[in-house]
Motif scaffolding. Sequence first.
Motif, PDB file in Angstrom:
ATOM      1  N   TYR A  58      -3.148   4.052  -3.000  1.00  0.00           N
ATOM      2  CA  TYR A  58      -3.110   2.831  -3.801  1.00  0.00           C
ATOM      3  C   TYR A  58      -2.907   1.661  -2.851  1.00  0.00           C
ATOM      4  O   TYR A  58      -2.045   1.715  -1.957  1.00  0.00           O
ATOM      5  CB  TYR A  58      -1.944   2.928  -4.786  1.00  0.00           C
ATOM      6  CG  TYR A  58      -1.699   1.735  -5.668  1.00  0.00           C
ATOM      7  CD1 TYR A  58      -2.118   1.725  -7.004  1.00  0.00           C
ATOM      8  CD2 TYR A  58      -0.988   0.630  -5.204  1.00  0.00           C
ATOM      9  CE1 TYR A  58      -1.841   0.647  -7.833  1.00  0.00           C
ATOM     10  CE2 TYR A  58      -0.715  -0.458  -6.022  1.00  0.00           C
ATOM     11  CZ  TYR A  58      -1.141  -0.442  -7.338  1.00  0.00           C
ATOM     12  OH  TYR A  58      -0.865  -1.516  -8.155  1.00  0.00           O
TER      13      TYR A  58
ATOM     14  N   TYR B 229      -6.983  -1.148  -5.295  1.00  0.00           N
ATOM     15  CA  TYR B 229      -7.940  -0.178  -4.779  1.00  0.00           C
ATOM     16  C   TYR B 229      -7.321   1.216  -4.804  1.00  0.00           C
ATOM     17  O   TYR B 229      -6.161   1.394  -4.412  1.00  0.00           O
ATOM     18  CB  TYR B 229      -8.332  -0.511  -3.335  1.00  0.00           C
ATOM     19  CG  TYR B 229      -8.784  -1.933  -3.119  1.00  0.00           C
ATOM     20  CD1 TYR B 229     -10.053  -2.344  -3.511  1.00  0.00           C
ATOM     21  CD2 TYR B 229      -7.941  -2.875  -2.529  1.00  0.00           C
ATOM     22  CE1 TYR B 229     -10.474  -3.645  -3.307  1.00  0.00           C
ATOM     23  CE2 TYR B 229      -8.352  -4.183  -2.328  1.00  0.00           C
ATOM     24  CZ  TYR B 229      -9.623  -4.567  -2.714  1.00  0.00           C
ATOM     25  OH  TYR B 229     -10.028  -5.863  -2.534  1.00  0.00           O
ATOM     26  N   THR B 230      -8.073   2.186  -5.256  1.00  0.00           N
ATOM     27  CA  THR B 230      -7.710   3.587  -5.102  1.00  0.00           C
ATOM     28  C   THR B 230      -8.916   4.283  -4.492  1.00  0.00           C
ATOM     29  O   THR B 230      -9.915   3.640  -4.168  1.00  0.00           O
ATOM     30  CB  THR B 230      -7.338   4.239  -6.447  1.00  0.00           C
ATOM     31  OG1 THR B 230      -8.534   4.432  -7.225  1.00  0.00           O
ATOM     32  CG2 THR B 230      -6.354   3.379  -7.231  1.00  0.00           C
ATOM     33  N   ASP B 231      -8.843   5.594  -4.344  1.00  0.00           N
ATOM     34  CA  ASP B 231      -9.997   6.302  -3.794  1.00  0.00           C
ATOM     35  C   ASP B 231     -11.086   6.528  -4.839  1.00  0.00           C
ATOM     36  O   ASP B 231     -12.149   7.072  -4.525  1.00  0.00           O
ATOM     37  CB  ASP B 231      -9.569   7.633  -3.176  1.00  0.00           C
ATOM     38  CG  ASP B 231      -8.832   8.521  -4.159  1.00  0.00           C
ATOM     39  OD1 ASP B 231      -8.444   8.019  -5.243  1.00  0.00           O
ATOM     40  OD2 ASP B 231      -8.632   9.705  -3.854  1.00  0.00           O
TER      41      ASP B 231
ATOM     42  N   TYR C  17       0.826  -1.200   0.000  1.00  0.00           N
ATOM     43  CA  TYR C  17       0.000   0.000   0.000  1.00  0.00           C
ATOM     44  C   TYR C  17       0.860   1.250   0.000  1.00  0.00           C
ATOM     45  O   TYR C  17       1.977   1.275   0.523  1.00  0.00           O
ATOM     46  CB  TYR C  17      -0.960   0.017   1.200  1.00  0.00           C
ATOM     47  CG  TYR C  17      -0.283   0.011   2.551  1.00  0.00           C
ATOM     48  CD1 TYR C  17       0.071   1.202   3.188  1.00  0.00           C
ATOM     49  CD2 TYR C  17      -0.009  -1.191   3.201  1.00  0.00           C
ATOM     50  CE1 TYR C  17       0.680   1.193   4.434  1.00  0.00           C
ATOM     51  CE2 TYR C  17       0.613  -1.210   4.447  1.00  0.00           C
ATOM     52  CZ  TYR C  17       0.944  -0.015   5.055  1.00  0.00           C
ATOM     53  OH  TYR C  17       1.559  -0.022   6.284  1.00  0.00           O
TER      54      TYR C  17
ATOM     55  N   ALA D 250      -0.713   7.814  -2.390  1.00  0.00           N
ATOM     56  CA  ALA D 250      -1.086   7.760  -3.819  1.00  0.00           C
ATOM     57  C   ALA D 250      -2.555   8.136  -4.085  1.00  0.00           C
ATOM     58  O   ALA D 250      -2.791   8.985  -4.952  1.00  0.00           O
ATOM     59  CB  ALA D 250      -0.724   6.403  -4.413  1.00  0.00           C
TER      60      ALA D 250
ATOM     61  N   LEU E  39      -1.866   2.588 -12.770  1.00  0.00           N
ATOM     62  CA  LEU E  39      -2.988   1.684 -13.006  1.00  0.00           C
ATOM     63  C   LEU E  39      -2.920   1.116 -14.414  1.00  0.00           C
ATOM     64  O   LEU E  39      -2.483   1.785 -15.350  1.00  0.00           O
ATOM     65  CB  LEU E  39      -4.316   2.418 -12.814  1.00  0.00           C
ATOM     66  CG  LEU E  39      -4.592   2.955 -11.411  1.00  0.00           C
ATOM     67  CD1 LEU E  39      -5.949   3.653 -11.375  1.00  0.00           C
ATOM     68  CD2 LEU E  39      -4.543   1.842 -10.378  1.00  0.00           C
TER      69      LEU E  39
ATOM     70  N   THR F 161       2.775   2.544  -8.859  1.00  0.00           N
ATOM     71  CA  THR F 161       1.340   2.587  -8.567  1.00  0.00           C
ATOM     72  C   THR F 161       0.525   2.985  -9.800  1.00  0.00           C
ATOM     73  O   THR F 161      -0.616   3.418  -9.684  1.00  0.00           O
ATOM     74  CB  THR F 161       1.050   3.564  -7.414  1.00  0.00           C
ATOM     75  OG1 THR F 161       1.512   4.870  -7.783  1.00  0.00           O
ATOM     76  CG2 THR F 161       1.735   3.124  -6.137  1.00  0.00           C
TER      77      THR F 161
ATOM     78  N   LEU G  66      -9.210   0.883   1.359  1.00  0.00           N
ATOM     79  CA  LEU G  66      -7.820   1.303   1.492  1.00  0.00           C
ATOM     80  C   LEU G  66      -7.299   1.132   2.917  1.00  0.00           C
ATOM     81  O   LEU G  66      -6.153   1.471   3.196  1.00  0.00           O
ATOM     82  CB  LEU G  66      -7.669   2.768   1.068  1.00  0.00           C
ATOM     83  CG  LEU G  66      -7.839   3.059  -0.430  1.00  0.00           C
ATOM     84  CD1 LEU G  66      -7.975   4.562  -0.669  1.00  0.00           C
ATOM     85  CD2 LEU G  66      -6.665   2.500  -1.227  1.00  0.00           C
TER      86      LEU G  66
END
Length: 298
Positions: A105, A127-129, A99, A103, A282, A280, A169
């Motif tokens: 991330y 997973y991101t926000d 993690y 980020a 994507l 990180t 997260l």
Amino acid sequence: MTVRAGLGLAVLAAAGCAAGIGSPGAADVVPSASPSVEPAPAEPSPVAESTPAPAPDDAVPWETIDAFYEAARGRYTEVVQASTDGILYETILQETVRYDLDAPYLERTVRIPTAGADPLGDLKFVYTDTSILMWNPGAADACGTPWVDMTDVDYGAILGFDTDLEEFLAVKPLDILDWAVDEPRHIETTPEGSTYEVTVPADMTLSITSDMARNPEDYEAILDMEAVVEVLLPPDDGSLRMSVDVTDVYGAIGGGRGLPAGDTAHTSWTLTPEIPEFDTTLPTDVADHTCMDPGTAT
């Protein structure tokens, strides 16, 4: 019944299911009718306050754990193991998570050694926000790519509870400790570090499986239970280690069908902060989740 079948740890739901769920408050109690004549209440006995004994001077202070909370980047593993009659340990599930909260991330790789007769292999979730992506080789034929965008999936229907993207997260070992219902108790200090115990709601120690989501009574059976987590704080910049005996928790699932008699189950976490920076970025070749057969993701 095998340990794996008894635990019911089939395949995790595509959502990842790593977010913790807090135990709800106790239900309102309806008082019984009072008798016509009540005896005078007895004088209450004084209640002794339960204060944890102070840790010895050579113990690693509990406050050392703050450094793990403050590290924006880290890695942890989660391992669920079970034993049959105390002689055979078997890994039921293993997760590796990297993690970078700046980020933000979080990359989660789930390994279930076997599911029935066939190896399942690894599943990866990012997973991101703003998004949830899944890497699943089983989706490549239908979607043209193993990467699938799961952001718009109805997680409430899968997990049985509502959740925000940011909850995925959470750094699970630290999230568990956030729910401690008492003060840490020092157990021992060795060259490896100092061991403490904390009590947490039992549901915080589990990953909710798709099977449990389909059978909410399994989850409800453990809502009032607690579990004791052992926490080993290293004396220097080492890794934080946590473990918990979840035998009683799994044993309560489904009225006792969750764990065969004589079997035990343990979950452990190892958390290493301040790991080197990692990529990180994507993936760009990502398909919408609607390309998958419903059975592919669970």
